[in-house]
Write a protein that holds these residues in place. Sequence first.
Motif, PDB file in Angstrom:
ATOM      1  N   GLY A 187       0.808  -1.220   0.000  1.00 49.92           N
ATOM      2  CA  GLY A 187       0.000   0.000   0.000  1.00 49.92           C
ATOM      3  C   GLY A 187       0.838   1.265   0.000  1.00 49.92           C
ATOM      4  N   GLU A 188       2.070   1.165   0.505  1.00 47.99           N
ATOM      5  CA  GLU A 188       2.980   2.308   0.515  1.00 47.99           C
ATOM      6  C   GLU A 188       3.816   2.401  -0.752  1.00 47.99           C
ATOM      7  N   GLY A 189       3.708   1.389  -1.620  1.00 48.96           N
ATOM      8  CA  GLY A 189       4.499   1.384  -2.846  1.00 48.96           C
ATOM      9  C   GLY A 189       5.869   0.756  -2.693  1.00 48.96           C
ATOM     10  N   ASP A 190       6.166   0.223  -1.511  1.00 47.81           N
ATOM     11  CA  ASP A 190       7.461  -0.431  -1.284  1.00 47.81           C
ATOM     12  C   ASP A 190       7.380  -1.881  -1.774  1.00 47.81           C
ATOM     13  N   VAL A 191       7.366  -2.030  -3.091  1.00 48.68           N
ATOM     14  CA  VAL A 191       7.217  -3.376  -3.647  1.00 48.68           C
ATOM     15  C   VAL A 191       8.492  -4.192  -3.489  1.00 48.68           C
ATOM     16  N   ALA A 192       9.631  -3.530  -3.354  1.00 46.62           N
ATOM     17  CA  ALA A 192      10.877  -4.262  -3.110  1.00 46.62           C
ATOM     18  C   ALA A 192      10.849  -4.892  -1.723  1.00 46.62           C
ATOM     19  N   GLY A 193      10.355  -4.150  -0.724  1.00 48.75           N
ATOM     20  CA  GLY A 193      10.226  -4.699   0.614  1.00 48.75           C
ATOM     21  C   GLY A 193       9.232  -5.844   0.652  1.00 48.75           C
ATOM     22  N   ALA A 194       8.109  -5.677  -0.068  1.00 51.45           N
ATOM     23  CA  ALA A 194       7.111  -6.744  -0.132  1.00 51.45           C
ATOM     24  C   ALA A 194       7.705  -7.996  -0.760  1.00 51.45           C
ATOM     25  N   ALA A 195       8.512  -7.811  -1.801  1.00 52.92           N
ATOM     26  CA  ALA A 195       9.130  -8.952  -2.480  1.00 52.92           C
ATOM     27  C   ALA A 195      10.099  -9.689  -1.564  1.00 52.92           C
ATOM     28  N   GLU A 196      10.769  -8.958  -0.668  1.00 51.19           N
ATOM     29  CA  GLU A 196      11.674  -9.620   0.278  1.00 51.19           C
ATOM     30  C   GLU A 196      10.887 -10.577   1.180  1.00 51.19           C
ATOM     31  N   ILE A 197       9.702 -10.164   1.602  1.00 50.33           N
ATOM     32  CA  ILE A 197       8.882 -11.002   2.473  1.00 50.33           C
ATOM     33  C   ILE A 197       8.268 -12.163   1.702  1.00 50.33           C
ATOM     34  N   LEU A 198       7.759 -11.865   0.507  1.00 45.61           N
ATOM     35  CA  LEU A 198       7.086 -12.891  -0.285  1.00 45.61           C
ATOM     36  C   LEU A 198       8.054 -13.912  -0.884  1.00 45.61           C
ATOM     37  N   GLY A 199       9.285 -13.486  -1.113  1.00 49.66           N
ATOM     38  CA  GLY A 199      10.235 -14.361  -1.801  1.00 49.66           C
ATOM     39  C   GLY A 199      10.064 -14.299  -3.309  1.00 49.66           C
ATOM     40  N   ARG A 200       9.310 -13.328  -3.788  1.00 50.05           N
ATOM     41  CA  ARG A 200       9.021 -13.128  -5.218  1.00 50.05           C
ATOM     42  C   ARG A 200       8.323 -11.779  -5.333  1.00 50.05           C
ATOM     43  N   PRO A 201       8.185 -11.225  -6.540  1.00 47.45           N
ATOM     44  CA  PRO A 201       7.487  -9.944  -6.685  1.00 47.45           C
ATOM     45  C   PRO A 201       5.995 -10.067  -6.348  1.00 47.45           C
ATOM     46  N   HIS A 202       5.448  -8.978  -5.833  1.00 46.49           N
ATOM     47  CA  HIS A 202       4.001  -8.933  -5.610  1.00 46.49           C
ATOM     48  C   HIS A 202       3.292  -8.951  -6.959  1.00 46.49           C
ATOM     49  N   ARG A 203       2.211  -9.724  -7.041  1.00 46.78           N
ATOM     50  CA  ARG A 203       1.499  -9.908  -8.309  1.00 46.78           C
ATOM     51  C   ARG A 203       0.053  -9.438  -8.210  1.00 46.78           C
ATOM     52  N   VAL A 204      -0.396  -8.789  -9.274  1.00 43.14           N
ATOM     53  CA  VAL A 204      -1.792  -8.375  -9.416  1.00 43.14           C
ATOM     54  C   VAL A 204      -2.334  -9.030 -10.679  1.00 43.14           C
ATOM     55  N   GLU A 205      -3.545  -9.582 -10.602  1.00 39.64           N
ATOM     56  CA  GLU A 205      -4.121 -10.295 -11.754  1.00 39.64           C
ATOM     57  C   GLU A 205      -5.482  -9.723 -12.132  1.00 39.64           C
ATOM     58  N   GLY A 206      -5.897 -10.025 -13.372  1.00 40.88           N
ATOM     59  CA  GLY A 206      -7.221  -9.615 -13.807  1.00 40.88           C
ATOM     60  C   GLY A 206      -7.376  -9.729 -15.306  1.00 40.88           C
ATOM     61  N   ILE A 207      -8.536  -9.299 -15.787  1.00 43.68           N
ATOM     62  CA  ILE A 207      -8.855  -9.338 -17.208  1.00 43.68           C
ATOM     63  C   ILE A 207      -8.493  -8.005 -17.850  1.00 43.68           C
TER      64      ILE A 207
END
Length: 314
Positions: A177-197
């Motif tokens: 939510g803060e835009g820190d996708v690099a930090g999120a990726a460290e926790i997830l072990g992969r990039p954060h993903r968004v899906e849809g049509i």
Amino acid sequence: MQRWRGLEDIPEDWGRSVVTIGSYDGVHRGHQLIIEHAVDRARELGVPSVVVTFDPHPSEVVRPGSHPPLLAPHHRRAELMAELGVDALLILPFTTEFSKLSPAEFVVKVLVDKLHARAVVEGPNFRFGHKAAGNVEFLAEQGKVYDFEVEVVDLVLCGEAGGGEPFSSTLTRRLVGEGDVAGAAEILGRPHRVEGIVVRGAQRGRELGFPTANVETLPHTAIPADGVYAGWLHAGGEAMPAAISVGTNPQFDGTERTVEAYAIGRVGLDLYGLHVAVDFLAFVRGQAKFDSLEGLLEQMAEDVKRCRELVAAE
């Protein structure tokens, strides 16, 4: 991996198994440790491993309107769990009636009568049953009664993400939510993903020379803060380097928040109607309104160049 939706989907001849229970939103690195422990224990005992999770998120039933942003839809979690070696995934419809099961009733109804648990693997903070009254200590007591072991994976992971806070889904949602996708990726072990049509938007990107896939995201998706990101666009089995824009498009006085991905260097892509995934690798800049269209175009060209560099480095 077998996938069951509801207790009635479990085969009648299902034998003993090793079980772990939780929302497991995101299947982050802490979740992975618990699930991997369950898988390893199941192999030691020569029985299958089962992950039990819920839909919708329990908070939405207990406190309507409080559904947290989701880090991964159920089909994505299933893919990640299958990669960890899980044998079966049980998604329990979380209803008001189900929420009223006492911890003891939950143990009998789910773990004993249906899954025939040989062992249950959980984290130390696991809670279950009506008003979350059950904990791992109570579960261990029930295990003595119904002949199953309880193993607690007491592992706390920390890193640079969130200034060293323990890894959790809550922290991951905050960072996204803060835009820190690099930090999120460290926790997830992969990039954060968004899906849809991919749906038709205003098609301004096409007019400006940067045609984007306008992604109609799934309900309750955790979407990064407004801005421009480097990442990947996954479509039709192909992963394409992408420049991703999240926001309301203030240059054209937009009001609807969108996720749009430009596949760098790709010409003539027709993705309308396709289910796609967008991986967020790095934050590039915040959303902005420019003094002129020329200024916007110059910045977009610079954004694409920067995104290409970041993806190449990754």
